[in-house]
Design a protein around this motif. Structure first.
Motif, PDB file in Angstrom:
ATOM      1  N   SER A 125       0.841  -1.276  -0.101  1.00  0.00           N
ATOM      2  CA  SER A 125       0.052   0.048  -0.034  1.00  0.00           C
ATOM      3  C   SER A 125       0.923   1.281  -0.015  1.00  0.00           C
ATOM      4  CB  SER A 125      -0.667  -0.077   1.315  1.00  0.00           C
ATOM      5  OG  SER A 125      -0.050   0.053   2.267  1.00  0.00           O
ATOM      6  N   VAL A 126       0.447   2.115  -0.802  1.00  0.00           N
ATOM      7  CA  VAL A 126       1.483   3.425  -0.891  1.00  0.00           C
ATOM      8  C   VAL A 126       0.993   4.660  -0.395  1.00  0.00           C
ATOM      9  CG1 VAL A 126       2.545   4.886  -2.455  1.00  0.00           C
ATOM     10  CG2 VAL A 126       2.044   2.522  -3.154  1.00  0.00           C
ATOM     11  N   SER A 127       1.452   5.198   0.355  1.00  0.00           N
ATOM     12  CA  SER A 127       0.969   6.214   1.332  1.00  0.00           C
ATOM     13  C   SER A 127       2.030   7.346   1.401  1.00  0.00           C
ATOM     14  CB  SER A 127       0.683   5.962   2.821  1.00  0.00           C
ATOM     15  OG  SER A 127      -0.212   4.762   2.981  1.00  0.00           O
ATOM     16  N   HIS A 128       1.513   8.721   1.477  1.00  0.00           N
ATOM     17  CA  HIS A 128       2.275   9.807   1.463  1.00  0.00           C
ATOM     18  C   HIS A 128       2.456  10.180   2.961  1.00  0.00           C
ATOM     19  CE1 HIS A 128       2.442  14.461   1.832  1.00  0.00           C
ATOM     20  NE2 HIS A 128       3.687  14.243   1.162  1.00  0.00           N
ATOM     21  N   TYR A 129       3.633  10.516   3.529  1.00  0.00           N
ATOM     22  CA  TYR A 129       3.944  11.097   5.004  1.00  0.00           C
ATOM     23  C   TYR A 129       3.831  12.441   4.985  1.00  0.00           C
ATOM     24  CZ  TYR A 129       5.991  12.393   9.364  1.00  0.00           C
ATOM     25  OH  TYR A 129       6.156  12.972  10.553  1.00  0.00           O
ATOM     26  N   SER A 130       2.637  12.968   5.686  1.00  0.00           N
ATOM     27  CA  SER A 130       2.286  14.251   6.127  1.00  0.00           C
ATOM     28  C   SER A 130       3.216  14.840   7.366  1.00  0.00           C
ATOM     29  CB  SER A 130       1.028  14.616   6.173  1.00  0.00           C
ATOM     30  OG  SER A 130       0.694  15.884   6.571  1.00  0.00           O
ATOM     31  N   PRO A 131       4.202  15.490   7.144  1.00  0.00           N
ATOM     32  CA  PRO A 131       4.845  15.932   8.349  1.00  0.00           C
ATOM     33  C   PRO A 131       3.935  16.788   9.304  1.00  0.00           C
ATOM     34  CG  PRO A 131       6.458  16.322   6.370  1.00  0.00           C
ATOM     35  CD  PRO A 131       5.077  15.850   6.121  1.00  0.00           C
ATOM     36  N   PHE A 132       3.109  17.805   8.653  1.00  0.00           N
ATOM     37  CA  PHE A 132       1.925  18.368   9.284  1.00  0.00           C
ATOM     38  C   PHE A 132       1.176  17.577  10.050  1.00  0.00           C
ATOM     39  CE2 PHE A 132      -1.959  20.936   9.690  1.00  0.00           C
ATOM     40  CZ  PHE A 132      -1.478  22.200  10.005  1.00  0.00           C
ATOM     41  N   LEU A 133       0.632  16.587   9.550  1.00  0.00           N
ATOM     42  CA  LEU A 133      -0.328  15.739  10.424  1.00  0.00           C
ATOM     43  C   LEU A 133       0.483  14.804  11.016  1.00  0.00           C
ATOM     44  CD1 LEU A 133      -2.968  15.233   7.405  1.00  0.00           C
ATOM     45  CD2 LEU A 133      -3.170  16.784   9.461  1.00  0.00           C
ATOM     46  N   HIS A 134       1.306  14.509  10.796  1.00  0.00           N
ATOM     47  CA  HIS A 134       2.285  13.334  11.514  1.00  0.00           C
ATOM     48  C   HIS A 134       1.552  12.036  11.103  1.00  0.00           C
ATOM     49  CE1 HIS A 134       5.117  10.966  13.282  1.00  0.00           C
ATOM     50  NE2 HIS A 134       4.714  10.790  14.457  1.00  0.00           N
ATOM     51  N   GLY A 135       1.160  11.872   9.875  1.00  0.00           N
ATOM     52  CA  GLY A 135       0.470  10.617   9.468  1.00  0.00           C
ATOM     53  C   GLY A 135       0.507  10.279   8.067  1.00  0.00           C
ATOM     54  N   LEU A 136       0.119   9.000   7.833  1.00  0.00           N
ATOM     55  CA  LEU A 136       0.071   8.737   6.480  1.00  0.00           C
ATOM     56  C   LEU A 136      -1.123   8.853   5.568  1.00  0.00           C
ATOM     57  CD1 LEU A 136       2.070   5.172   6.791  1.00  0.00           C
ATOM     58  CD2 LEU A 136       2.958   7.389   6.170  1.00  0.00           C
ATOM     59  N   GLU A 137      -1.023   9.315   4.530  1.00  0.00           N
ATOM     60  CA  GLU A 137      -2.269   9.657   3.447  1.00  0.00           C
ATOM     61  C   GLU A 137      -2.221   8.599   2.605  1.00  0.00           C
ATOM     62  OE1 GLU A 137      -2.746  14.351   3.093  1.00  0.00           O
ATOM     63  OE2 GLU A 137      -0.931  13.577   2.377  1.00  0.00           O
ATOM     64  N   ALA A 138      -3.358   7.563   2.465  1.00  0.00           N
ATOM     65  CA  ALA A 138      -3.336   6.662   1.605  1.00  0.00           C
ATOM     66  C   ALA A 138      -3.635   6.921   0.367  1.00  0.00           C
ATOM     67  CB  ALA A 138      -4.545   5.513   2.256  1.00  0.00           C
ATOM     68  N   LEU A 139      -2.721   6.410  -0.570  1.00  0.00           N
ATOM     69  CA  LEU A 139      -2.987   6.826  -2.064  1.00  0.00           C
ATOM     70  C   LEU A 139      -3.490   5.704  -2.924  1.00  0.00           C
ATOM     71  CD1 LEU A 139       0.357   9.063  -2.622  1.00  0.00           C
ATOM     72  CD2 LEU A 139      -2.164   9.601  -1.764  1.00  0.00           C
ATOM     73  N   HIS A 140      -2.799   4.452  -2.959  1.00  0.00           N
ATOM     74  CA  HIS A 140      -3.073   3.485  -3.873  1.00  0.00           C
ATOM     75  C   HIS A 140      -2.324   2.274  -3.519  1.00  0.00           C
ATOM     76  CE1 HIS A 140       0.500   5.487  -5.946  1.00  0.00           C
ATOM     77  NE2 HIS A 140       0.744   4.476  -6.288  1.00  0.00           N
ATOM     78  N   THR A 141      -2.241   1.159  -4.258  1.00  0.00           N
ATOM     79  CA  THR A 141      -1.780  -0.025  -3.890  1.00  0.00           C
ATOM     80  C   THR A 141      -0.904  -0.360  -5.134  1.00  0.00           C
ATOM     81  OG1 THR A 141      -3.601  -1.262  -4.682  1.00  0.00           O
ATOM     82  CG2 THR A 141      -3.523  -0.859  -2.445  1.00  0.00           C
ATOM     83  N   LEU A 142       0.032  -1.345  -4.689  1.00  0.00           N
ATOM     84  CA  LEU A 142       0.747  -2.107  -5.967  1.00  0.00           C
ATOM     85  C   LEU A 142       0.555  -3.407  -5.703  1.00  0.00           C
ATOM     86  CD1 LEU A 142       4.347  -0.246  -5.277  1.00  0.00           C
ATOM     87  CD2 LEU A 142       2.769   0.385  -7.057  1.00  0.00           C
ATOM     88  N   ASP A 143       0.158  -4.158  -6.976  1.00  0.00           N
ATOM     89  CA  ASP A 143      -0.239  -5.510  -6.730  1.00  0.00           C
ATOM     90  C   ASP A 143       0.960  -6.311  -6.650  1.00  0.00           C
ATOM     91  OD1 ASP A 143       0.998  -5.504  -9.294  1.00  0.00           O
ATOM     92  OD2 ASP A 143      -0.721  -6.349 -10.315  1.00  0.00           O
ATOM     93  N   GLY A 144       0.781  -7.842  -6.282  1.00  0.00           N
ATOM     94  CA  GLY A 144       1.977  -8.585  -6.118  1.00  0.00           C
ATOM     95  C   GLY A 144       2.128  -9.305  -5.141  1.00  0.00           C
ATOM     96  N   GLU A 145       2.947 -10.464  -4.816  1.00  0.00           N
ATOM     97  CA  GLU A 145       3.095 -11.145  -3.690  1.00  0.00           C
ATOM     98  C   GLU A 145       4.242 -10.880  -2.723  1.00  0.00           C
ATOM     99  OE1 GLU A 145       0.898 -13.634  -2.845  1.00  0.00           O
ATOM    100  OE2 GLU A 145      -0.101 -13.550  -4.768  1.00  0.00           O
ATOM    101  N   ASN A 146       4.054 -11.019  -1.321  1.00  0.00           N
ATOM    102  CA  ASN A 146       5.047 -10.969  -0.612  1.00  0.00           C
ATOM    103  C   ASN A 146       5.619 -12.305  -0.253  1.00  0.00           C
ATOM    104  OD1 ASN A 146       5.339  -8.303  -0.382  1.00  0.00           O
ATOM    105  ND2 ASN A 146       3.553  -8.077   1.134  1.00  0.00           N
ATOM    106  N   THR A 147       6.897 -12.456   0.001  1.00  0.00           N
ATOM    107  CA  THR A 147       7.496 -13.743   0.203  1.00  0.00           C
ATOM    108  C   THR A 147       7.657 -13.963   1.720  1.00  0.00           C
ATOM    109  OG1 THR A 147       9.693 -12.898  -0.054  1.00  0.00           O
ATOM    110  CG2 THR A 147       8.415 -13.612  -1.864  1.00  0.00           C
TER     111      THR A 147
END
Length: 532
Positions: A125-147
């Motif tokens: 899952s791809v998120s932008h780090y906001s220093p102002f909010l000290h949080g992650l803004e969820a943007l989109h996903t990347l498909d695939g498998e984790n090992t």
């Protein structure tokens, strides 16, 4: 050739006594870029802005074995970002407020943005780090498998918005952006050390791929606000799994469902920045110059005595305390030889954060020593590149080359009061001569760029890393540092007898006892979040 474009840009953007590098003639305050990036429509996950202390002292950031690795959790990721790219405080003066961040930036303009790729069962899952909010803004996903069943670490992509720096500094903004990149890399490395984690720059993946992974090519924004990916990092307690870059290259991002905020209504185009940016983009399958990834190792002791003034403080408090000095008290700006030697040791290659670059160091440090107890005032050189013989040949002056400090390759070149010289070469700024010492970062330039054009940003990264290490080491010694981006490049070269372009100065720095402005109020970093 791309290397010729780099040489041309560097020469064009030098400040000279008779003229400055191309820049705006006045400050266009109506179009000052917004310092924070936000994504409309993004779901925000906020971190705790005041997490529990990790238990590491400030001194242990610089010396001793790393702590036991902490698990990769949301809480620990928030701790990493809080103490590397988050807000340190707010300042207020006569009704105006502005934010200070943990990572330094030229003019406090902050051209960098960070994107976290959190491992999921299906890709990331791809998120932008906001220093102002000290949080992650969820943007989109990347498909695939984790090992792996458990998270071993987190990929993080840093991007740059050159317009934020160009608004004030014009064509020289590309230099400052990549110095800020070095600052940020150093900050991430120190924050990771608190958790027993390490940071690795992932070579082998090009700028085009990173643009696609972040969906930056799908965003409709004014051209001058375009973000350019700089590099992919791996952060965590264990090395990245084999084939990570190949898996990322094969990933397909989901469509955009958010949009970034506008930063300015209008702008001024600086074609020279676009030209050098294109010339230094990382190609696919680029690589460092030959050193393997460095494991986290014990850091050498700085000095055993006397006690460092800030050594017993927590690691967190030291990272949040860093400030850029606005002026020095000339009469009291001095440093003991013991603390000065500790600072020199902290700047040597092989230590974090410098092992991050996985290639031989390319920067030596020319010191203007004003008031170091036990050392005569004069010009000195810290040889970090293991190229003393070449430096002795290239510096066409009859210097002394006397060993000045035990256990450190620090050489006394010539005696004399260097305050006037330090001020002169630093665009006549008093702060360069009023501290305990100043320095110029001298890069092995021509050969490095001719061999690989994308080394130009990497040289600035190394200079920025040195700058952030100096910031923290100065705070440890009870002093404060400040980076000086305005300097007369060729006046420095001329004084030390550099007749060719083999070496170039990339950054100046100075350390001393700071002047405290009692009119400016310091406010908590995240008190505003509760009101949102």
């Amino acid at each position: 050739m791309k290397s010729e474009a780099v040489f041309s840009y560097h020469e064009r953007t030098k400040h000279r006594p008779e003229r400055s590098a191309p820049a705006p003639e006045t400050m266009d305050w109506a179009n000052q870029p917004e310092p924070f990036r936000f994504y409309r429509g993004a779901e925000v996950t906020r971190f705790d802005p005041e997490p529990d202390a990790c238990g590491l002292s400030a001194l242990e950031l610089f010396a001793g074995p790393p702590p036991s690795p902490a698990p990769v959790t949301t809480e620990n990721l928030g701790r990493l970002l809080r103490y590397s790219l988050g807000l340190a405080a707010w300042k207020s003066y006569q009704g105006a407020t502005w934010a200070l961040r943990v990572n330094p930036s030229s003019g406090n303009l902050h051209p960098l943005e960070a994107y976290v790729l959190m491992p999921e069962k299906k890709g990331f899952s791809v998120s932008h780090y906001s220093p102002f909010l000290h949080g992650l803004e969820a943007l989109h996903t990347l498909d695939g498998e984790n090992t792996h069943d458990t998270v071993q670490g987190v990929p993080l992509i840093l991007t740059a918005i050159h317009w934020r720096e160009a608004w004030k500094y014009g064509e020289r903004a590309f230099r400052y952006t990549h110095l800020d990149m070095g600052h940020a890399l150093s900050c991430l490395t120190f924050a990771a050390r608190m958790l027993g984690w390490s940071v690795q720059i992932m070579d082998g993946i090009g700028s085009d791929t990173l643009t696609r992974l972040l969906n930056l090519d799908q965003v409709s924004w004014p051209g001058w606000e375009e973000e350019k990916p700089i590099c992919l990092l791996w952060i965590g307690p264990k090395p990245p799994e084999s084939g990570l870059t190949a898996r990322l290259e094969a990933s397909v991002p989901s469509p955009c469902c958010t949009s970034p905020n506008a930063l300015s209504a209008n702008h001024r185009t600086w074609d020279a920045i676009d030209t050098v940016d294109e010339a230094t983009e990382f190609p696919s399958h680029w690589a460092f110059a030959g050193l393997p990834p460095a494991p986290m190792a014990p850091r050498p002791p700085l000095v055993s005595a006397p006690e460092w003034p800030s050594g017993k403080a927590t690691a967190e408090s030291l990272l949040l305390k860093r400030r850029s000095a606005q002026g020095y008290i000339k009469e009291t700006s001095r440093i003991s030889l013991s603390h000065f030697k500790g600072i020199l040791k902290s700047l040597m290659p092989g230590n974090p954060p410098f092992a991050l670059l996985r290639q031989p160091s390319a920067i030596d440090l020319l010191f203007y020593v004003h008031n170091v107890e036990g050392l005569p005032s004069g010009l000195y050189l810290l040889v970090r590149t293991q190229k003393k013989a070449r430096l002795m040949a290239d510096l066409q002056r009859p210097f002394l080359w006397e060993e000045a400090v035990d256990d450190v390759p620090f050489y006394f070149l010539e005696p004399g009061d260097m305050r006037r010289l330090a001020r002169l070469v630093s665009c006549n700024q008093e702060i360069a001569g009023d501290g305990a010492f100043a320095l110029s970062m001298l890069a092995d330039f021509e050969m490095t760029i001719q061999n690989t054009h994308y080394q130009y940003p990497l040289l600035h990264w190394e200079a920025g890393m040195i700058g952030q290490s100096l910031y923290l080491a100065a705070e440890m010694a009870g002093l404060a540092g400040t980076g000086i981006g305005c300097f007369f490049d060729d006046l420095i070269h001329e004084h030390i007898g550099l007749e060719f372009k083999a070496h170039q100065v990339l950054y100046n720095f100075t350390v001393g006892v700071p002047v405290r402005d009692a009119r400016i109020t310091t406010l908590p970093a995240y008190a505003h979040v509760d009101k949102l």
